[in-house]
Design a protein around this motif. Structure first.
Motif, PDB file in Angstrom:
ATOM      1  N   ASP A  67      10.785 -33.067 -11.288  1.00 22.39           N
ATOM      2  CA  ASP A  67       9.539 -32.386 -10.927  1.00 22.39           C
ATOM      3  C   ASP A  67       8.400 -32.882 -11.812  1.00 22.39           C
ATOM      4  O   ASP A  67       8.559 -33.085 -13.020  1.00 22.39           O
ATOM      5  CB  ASP A  67       9.682 -30.876 -11.099  1.00 22.39           C
ATOM      6  N   VAL A  68       7.230 -33.059 -11.201  1.00 19.15           N
ATOM      7  CA  VAL A  68       6.153 -33.755 -11.891  1.00 19.15           C
ATOM      8  C   VAL A  68       4.841 -33.007 -11.763  1.00 19.15           C
ATOM      9  O   VAL A  68       4.561 -32.369 -10.747  1.00 19.15           O
ATOM     10  CB  VAL A  68       6.010 -35.187 -11.324  1.00 19.15           C
ATOM     11  N   ALA A  69       4.027 -33.075 -12.829  1.00 24.13           N
ATOM     12  CA  ALA A  69       2.639 -32.634 -12.805  1.00 24.13           C
ATOM     13  C   ALA A  69       1.765 -33.870 -12.958  1.00 24.13           C
ATOM     14  O   ALA A  69       2.088 -34.779 -13.718  1.00 24.13           O
ATOM     15  CB  ALA A  69       2.366 -31.640 -13.929  1.00 24.13           C
ATOM     16  N   VAL A  70       0.657 -33.910 -12.234  1.00 22.34           N
ATOM     17  CA  VAL A  70      -0.188 -35.105 -12.197  1.00 22.34           C
ATOM     18  C   VAL A  70      -1.582 -34.767 -12.692  1.00 22.34           C
ATOM     19  O   VAL A  70      -2.164 -33.749 -12.306  1.00 22.34           O
ATOM     20  CB  VAL A  70      -0.280 -35.674 -10.759  1.00 22.34           C
ATOM     21  N   VAL A 148       8.190 -33.868 -16.226  1.00 19.95           N
ATOM     22  CA  VAL A 148       7.462 -35.142 -16.191  1.00 19.95           C
ATOM     23  C   VAL A 148       5.977 -34.868 -15.988  1.00 19.95           C
ATOM     24  O   VAL A 148       5.595 -34.021 -15.174  1.00 19.95           O
ATOM     25  CB  VAL A 148       7.971 -36.045 -15.044  1.00 19.95           C
ATOM     26  N   ILE A 149       5.136 -35.589 -16.730  1.00 18.15           N
ATOM     27  CA  ILE A 149       3.687 -35.539 -16.531  1.00 18.15           C
ATOM     28  C   ILE A 149       3.195 -36.969 -16.352  1.00 18.15           C
ATOM     29  O   ILE A 149       3.461 -37.840 -17.184  1.00 18.15           O
ATOM     30  CB  ILE A 149       2.965 -34.872 -17.721  1.00 18.15           C
ATOM     31  N   ALA A 174       5.155 -34.960 -25.698  1.00 16.58           N
ATOM     32  CA  ALA A 174       6.376 -35.639 -25.250  1.00 16.58           C
ATOM     33  C   ALA A 174       7.513 -35.388 -26.231  1.00 16.58           C
ATOM     34  O   ALA A 174       8.627 -35.026 -25.822  1.00 16.58           O
ATOM     35  CB  ALA A 174       6.103 -37.137 -25.101  1.00 16.58           C
ATOM     36  N   HIS A 175       7.243 -35.553 -27.506  1.00 19.43           N
ATOM     37  CA  HIS A 175       8.293 -35.437 -28.514  1.00 19.43           C
ATOM     38  C   HIS A 175       8.716 -33.985 -28.745  1.00 19.43           C
ATOM     39  O   HIS A 175       9.908 -33.681 -28.805  1.00 19.43           O
ATOM     40  CB  HIS A 175       7.816 -36.046 -29.828  1.00 19.43           C
ATOM     41  N   THR A 180       8.731 -36.223 -20.361  1.00 17.19           N
ATOM     42  CA  THR A 180       8.496 -37.638 -20.083  1.00 17.19           C
ATOM     43  C   THR A 180       7.043 -37.766 -19.661  1.00 17.19           C
ATOM     44  O   THR A 180       6.629 -37.171 -18.661  1.00 17.19           O
ATOM     45  CB  THR A 180       9.398 -38.148 -18.950  1.00 17.19           C
ATOM     46  N   ILE A 181       6.259 -38.518 -20.427  1.00 19.08           N
ATOM     47  CA  ILE A 181       4.833 -38.673 -20.138  1.00 19.08           C
ATOM     48  C   ILE A 181       4.556 -40.144 -19.880  1.00 19.08           C
ATOM     49  O   ILE A 181       4.774 -40.994 -20.749  1.00 19.08           O
ATOM     50  CB  ILE A 181       3.964 -38.129 -21.283  1.00 19.08           C
TER      51      ILE A 181
END
Length: 233
Positions: A67-70, A148-149, A174-175, A180-181
């Motif tokens: 799943d991702v944010a944009v 995820v971004i 991210a860390h 996951t960027i």
């Protein structure tokens, strides 16, 4: 960096209609890492991001993405909207059909704002500087709580101090948040310093590796057509 894969591509070709912009891309991106995409204009960075975000179909090959944010570079004009209201928009896909925010939604919004340094929650979004607006949009993406971004040129309209602050913020997220960027950027020097790995795009394909390994293989010279580290100016 977590070894779990959150984005994978196998022989992926991206482009528009029958025009291939970037062919045969294969890579794995892991949780907890910030990856910067670098390359010349027109090499397919934004096209790949749009494909991974499922805003356009791939021409061939396969990919999987959690799943991702944009966050895109389009400048938003939101009249009479506070910073907190903008961040809250990230929760609306998860609310009831009435669009009601629960106490848990409110906690997530507050957490996203705190993590990105958005302190003036009642300030109007349109009154903010470009750097502050970018923080708000990142907080909105963070509020979606996706693993995820994807960001397309997140520092495009910012001055140098804000470019540094935004990329350092994204690396920290991210860390610390195990995200996951993946960032499309022209910030070569900052990417070399801050990215865990670089996805280097060129006419000859894409290479994914650490900045040091890519530099040792002279990959940047192949991608940009010149030795960018030894310019005689």
């Amino acid at each position: 960096m977590n070894t779990a894969v959150s984005i994978s591509a196998r022989h992926l070709s991206v482009g528009y209609d029958t025009k291939v912009v970037q062919p045969d891309i294969s890579f794995d991106l892991h949780k907890g890492e910030m990856v910067c995409m670098l390359g010349r204009n027109g090499c397919g960075k934004s096209t790949l991001l749009r494909t991974l975000a499922k805003l356009q179909p791939p021409l061939s090959g396969t990919f999987h993405i959690d799943d991702v944010a944009v966050v895109l570079t389009d400048r938003l004009s939101l009249e009479n909207t506070t910073i907190r209201e903008v961040v809250a928009m990230g929760r609306y896909p998860y609310t009831s059909f009435l669009g009601t925010l629960t106490d848990e939604d409110q906690r997530i919004i507050d957490n996203a704002m705190e993590a990105t340094g958005c302190k003036q929650k009642n300030a109007m979004f349109n009154a903010m500087s470009d750097g502050e607006k970018q923080r708000v949009l990142i907080a909105k993406a963070l509020a979606q709580q996706t693993p995820v971004i994807l960001l397309d040129e997140p520092t495009a309209h910012l001055d140098l101090p804000n470019r540094i602050l935004i990329l350092k913020l994204l690396r920290t997220l991210a860390h610390d948040r195990n995200k996951t960027i993946l960032i499309s950027t022209h910030e070569l020097e900052l990417a070399l310093r801050l990215a865990d790995r670089i996805l280097l795009m060129s006419d000859n394909g894409a290479e994914l590796d650490t900045p040091d390994n890519l530099r040792q293989r002279d990959a940047f010279t192949r991608a940009f057509g010149m030795n960018i580290f030894d310019l005689d100016i």
